[in-house]
Design an enzyme around this catalytic site. Structure first.
Site, PDB file in Angstrom:
ATOM      1  N   ASP A  41       9.959 -38.794 -33.102  1.00  0.00           N
ATOM      2  CA  ASP A  41       9.145 -39.028 -31.909  1.00  0.00           C
ATOM      3  C   ASP A  41       8.209 -37.824 -31.793  1.00  0.00           C
ATOM      4  O   ASP A  41       8.622 -36.736 -31.383  1.00  0.00           O
ATOM      5  CB  ASP A  41      10.072 -39.154 -30.691  1.00  0.00           C
ATOM      6  CG  ASP A  41       9.298 -39.179 -29.383  1.00  0.00           C
ATOM      7  OD1 ASP A  41       8.054 -39.106 -29.403  1.00  0.00           O
ATOM      8  OD2 ASP A  41       9.947 -39.270 -28.326  1.00  0.00           O
ATOM      9  N   LYS A  81      -1.712 -38.228 -24.813  1.00  0.00           N
ATOM     10  CA  LYS A  81      -1.202 -36.858 -24.756  1.00  0.00           C
ATOM     11  C   LYS A  81      -1.960 -35.959 -25.725  1.00  0.00           C
ATOM     12  O   LYS A  81      -1.598 -34.810 -25.935  1.00  0.00           O
ATOM     13  CB  LYS A  81       0.293 -36.838 -25.084  1.00  0.00           C
ATOM     14  CG  LYS A  81       1.143 -37.552 -24.022  1.00  0.00           C
ATOM     15  CD  LYS A  81       2.603 -37.454 -24.374  1.00  0.00           C
ATOM     16  CE  LYS A  81       3.461 -38.419 -23.576  1.00  0.00           C
ATOM     17  NZ  LYS A  81       3.647 -38.039 -22.182  1.00  0.00           N
ATOM     18  N   HIS A 103      13.702 -38.093 -24.958  1.00  0.00           N
ATOM     19  CA  HIS A 103      13.030 -38.795 -23.863  1.00  0.00           C
ATOM     20  C   HIS A 103      13.678 -40.178 -23.749  1.00  0.00           C
ATOM     21  O   HIS A 103      14.114 -40.734 -24.755  1.00  0.00           O
ATOM     22  CB  HIS A 103      11.548 -38.923 -24.227  1.00  0.00           C
ATOM     23  CG  HIS A 103      10.660 -39.422 -23.131  1.00  0.00           C
ATOM     24  ND1 HIS A 103      10.560 -40.754 -22.821  1.00  0.00           N
ATOM     25  CD2 HIS A 103       9.811 -38.776 -22.288  1.00  0.00           C
ATOM     26  CE1 HIS A 103       9.686 -40.908 -21.838  1.00  0.00           C
ATOM     27  NE2 HIS A 103       9.222 -39.725 -21.494  1.00  0.00           N
ATOM     28  N   GLN A 140       5.112 -35.267 -28.276  1.00  0.00           N
ATOM     29  CA  GLN A 140       4.759 -33.928 -27.761  1.00  0.00           C
ATOM     30  C   GLN A 140       4.353 -32.978 -28.881  1.00  0.00           C
ATOM     31  O   GLN A 140       4.146 -31.789 -28.623  1.00  0.00           O
ATOM     32  CB  GLN A 140       5.952 -33.323 -27.002  1.00  0.00           C
ATOM     33  CG  GLN A 140       6.334 -34.079 -25.756  1.00  0.00           C
ATOM     34  CD  GLN A 140       5.251 -34.049 -24.676  1.00  0.00           C
ATOM     35  OE1 GLN A 140       4.362 -33.185 -24.693  1.00  0.00           O
ATOM     36  NE2 GLN A 140       5.302 -34.980 -23.754  1.00  0.00           N
ATOM     37  N   CYS A 156      12.039 -37.844 -17.513  1.00  0.00           N
ATOM     38  CA  CYS A 156      12.561 -38.941 -18.375  1.00  0.00           C
ATOM     39  C   CYS A 156      13.543 -38.416 -19.408  1.00  0.00           C
ATOM     40  O   CYS A 156      13.607 -38.910 -20.545  1.00  0.00           O
ATOM     41  CB  CYS A 156      11.433 -39.717 -19.063  1.00  0.00           C
ATOM     42  SG  CYS A 156      10.336 -40.525 -17.932  1.00  0.00           S
TER      43      CYS A 156
END
Ligand code: PLP
Length: 414
Positions: free
Chosen positions: A208, A234, A131, A211, A372
């Site tokens: 990261d 999220k 991202h 998600q 993104c």
């Protein structure tokens, strides 16, 4: 005092769509099918109630107050920190730093780690599937320090090329920063192996997890990652709150990110000394209500069971891939065998934006564009994709509605 004032959700053994009031809406006179969960998830009633309860009964600034409300708010805020610690199995609560989101968490790592350890000519490894939030902060750092970005390529299925990864390491490699789950491809990366390889070279790893956390059980000690970043919004929590987990040894050595109140121990015009962890990295007033909402969202997920959510979404993903693959002309972007519930696709030669608009007019919300992740789009030579992303309240009926709406869109576009 000491006991939690916010009501914890009751244990439940199934996915309850009714817990999410926004999903009962109609859009364009059709029941809403919300398939944009990788962008943000909806909030269960317990989280909405927690926010209201916080502002009606507890709202106060934390840590510095002697008064009753300030102590209540501080207790709740720190309870949320312990909840996050337990949720990702961090060794200590002070390894949990609250931020505004994954973006701020990654910027924090890049800026603070960078200011402390990165010199001219040093190398930073990221991947082609990141991202922009996990590209641009490292580019800032490279510009400031004269460091160099090295990129792990992806295969056409949308998987990291692990052989190429192992070959990127040199004596100059200082950190690896990669996503746990790709927001565009859905690929679940073998992050334990990524960490193992990096640690073999004495290099720390930032993951990261934006998600991942709502879809996969995460154990930062088992993964042995050095940093783990994610956003609350999220994972059913309010917008405006996120987490940067870091191992104590790094956080102790790293320079602070932002300067301001709370992060200091003493200030004179000649010299400022810094507060202990976690406060050294939490300058200014945090989003107290939203942090408390994050705790309730975590408890909500735990009341169902994160493994159960994962298994349910995986079953739905398979149903979705199967159902959509029956539509002639559909092309999936991201077909790794180990995937989270994200379906990116193109419909024939039509532009993803047109597909998105036609789906929207039938009450089906998907995201279109580059998500993104422009380097992924360059890899495939496409302008963007349409992306359906699932959550615990998604259903087979949602997928059926998506498939029907796609057939209609196809008849209009192709
Ligand atoms: N990383 C990934 C993989 C994402 O999908 C996103 C958001 O879509 C982010 C980072 C940034 O998250 P936020 O915008 O909540 O800070």
């Amino acid at each position: 005092m000491g006991k939690n004032l916010m009501k914890s959700p009751k244990t439940q053994n199934k996915m309850n769509r009714e817990d999410f009031p926004i999903l009962t809406q109609q859009v364009y006179n059709r029941p809403l099918v919300y398939l944009d969960n990788a962008a943000t998830t909806q909030k269960p009633q317990v989280v909405i109630d927690a926010l209201q309860h916080y502002y009606e009964t507890i709202n106060s600034n934390i840590h510095r107050g002697v008064h009753y409300l300030s102590q209540l708010a501080t207790n709740e805020f720190e309870a949320a920190r312990r909840c996050v610690q337990q949720f990702i199995n961090a060794a200590h609560d002070y390894e949990i730093i609250f931020t505004r989101g994954a973006t701020e968490a990654i910027n924090l790592v890049a800026a603070s780690f960078g200011r402390t350890y990165i010199q001219r000519g040093d190398e930073i490894i990221i991947s082609e599937m990141e991202h922009h939030s996990n590209i641009v902060p490292w580019q800032f750092l490279c510009e400031d320090r004269g460091a160099v970005l090295r990129v792990i390529p992806i295969s056409d299925e949308g998987m990291l090329d692990m052989e190429a990864y192992t070959e990127l390491f040199t004596e100059k490699t200082k950190i690896v920063a990669v996503s746990h789950v790709s927001n565009t491809l859905g690929t679940i990366n073998d992050v334990a192996e990524i960490v193992r390889i990096a640690h073999g070279h004495g290099v720390p790893v930032m993951l990261d997890g934006a998600q991942a956390v709502a879809h996969e059980p995460v154990d930062v000690q088992a993964l042995d990652c050095d940093f783990y970043c994610f956003s609350g919004h999220k994972m059913y929590a309010p917008m405006g709150v996120g987490v940067m987990y870091g191992k104590e040894r790094w956080l102790n050595e790293m320079k602070p990110y932002q300067g301001g109140g709370e992060m200091i121990s003493s200030v004179t015009f000649e010299k400022t000394t810094y507060n202990d962890l976690p406060f050294k990295f939490e300058a200014g007033t945090p989003a107290v209500g939203d942090v408390i909402g994050l705790r309730i969202a975590i408890e909500y997920m735990q009341s169902i069971g994160v493994e159960r959510i994962r298994d349910y979404e995986t079953e739905l993903l398979h149903y979705g891939m199967e159902r959509l693959s029956q539509i002639e002309g559909i092309r999936f972007i991201g077909t790794a065998p180990h995937k989270a519930a994200v379906i990116s696709f193109l419909l024939g030669s039509s532009h993803p934006y047109d597909v998105g608009v036609l789906l929207d007019h039938q009450g089906v919300a998907v995201r279109t564009g580059h998500h993104c992740t422009q380097p992924i789009m360059s890899h495939y030579g496409i302008p963007g994709t349409a992306r359906a992303s699932l959550a615990l309240y998604s259903s087979k009926e949602d997928i059926d509605r998506l498939a029907e709406a796609l057939l209609k869109a196809k008849s209009m576009l192709l």
